[in-house]
Design an enzyme around this catalytic site. Sequence first.
Site, short mmCIF file in Angstrom:
data_model
loop_
_atom_site.label_atom_id
_atom_site.label_comp_id
_atom_site.label_asym_id
_atom_site.label_seq_id
_atom_site.Cartn_x
_atom_site.Cartn_y
_atom_site.Cartn_z
N LYS A 151 40.40 48.47 -12.99
CA LYS A 151 39.04 47.93 -12.97
C LYS A 151 38.09 49.09 -12.69
CE LYS A 151 35.93 44.48 -12.59
NZ LYS A 151 35.64 43.49 -13.64
N HIS B 235 38.61 33.69 -14.13
CA HIS B 235 38.00 34.98 -14.42
C HIS B 235 37.24 35.53 -13.22
CE1 HIS B 235 36.40 38.10 -17.10
NE2 HIS B 235 35.27 37.96 -16.41
N HIS C 9 35.99 39.06 -9.05
CA HIS C 9 34.79 39.33 -8.27
C HIS C 9 34.80 38.60 -6.92
CE1 HIS C 9 32.97 41.42 -11.62
NE2 HIS C 9 33.24 40.39 -12.41
#
Length: 303
Positions: A235, A173, A189
């Site tokens: 995103k 993730h 990220h």
Amino acid sequence: MFIYAAIVPLKPEATMTESDRELSAMVQSLWDNDANRLQPGKDYRISLQGKAGDVMSVNDDQDGAGSPLFTFVDENIFKKETFLAFISLLDNYESDTGEPEIVTPEEEAENHKFLDSMLRTSTMKIVHKYLAEKRLSPEDVEGFKKQLYRIWFELYTRKGSSSSKPDSSGFEHVFVGETRGKRTVIGFHNWIQLYLQEKLGHIDYKGYSAMANSPQPDENKHILALQFCWKNGFKPKGSIFIGVSPEFEFALYTLCFLTSPNHERVKVSFSLYEVEIVCHHYNQKHIGTTYPVLLKYQTARGT
């Protein structure tokens, strides 16, 4: 010395607690010991271009950037041990959360090789020593490695997933990125994954993100909020460190996860940054998500 970071904005009136100050000192130490961090303008260059649109859409009329985010990266850095081990993991996952994950023996071996490379770095040694003194981690390296594997690599079923079988992990993730319904990008990220995917033509950078009370982004700083499309997913808002080493992020996020079990956001100051580290726990055993949110720039040591 050491460092940390975060992503969901903190209320302006919030002040740092004694715990925040202690963590800030740790993060400053991590920052000061991040020997593999890239230097903006020398080892990499980015082009911020315009601000991303406020509408959550993949339409080109909301695109604030006509060119890629990265204009140059010295890829010699990717030959270093921790970068090589990190990059080897990026193709081990099914991106959509509805697809169950199957870990092959080869992939499990890559996970262990990555952890071994992390544990040899100064940043992870600093974090391990601190966590062991706080009785939050085993004192022996092998016990700490098992704890890290559980936190980052054990599979679980992500909330909101259509799958009844484990389809996600903290590592996937945060560092690799996932899609929900093949249309919405969640997590993602990490700057190395962003750069490599952009180089392959899978990323369409839409521009930087900046709220009314947040600082304007700076191409020579190491934290950026942005908007992008990945493959067929969107995103709308994300936040990442840029140019830091895998070991810095891994150490930082592990530190925040284990020291703040009852807090989803931790405020820390280090170098030129005052940030909030967002860290969501999954069943108190695994990382759900974690990322940095820039609150403001400050006058301090180092860049």
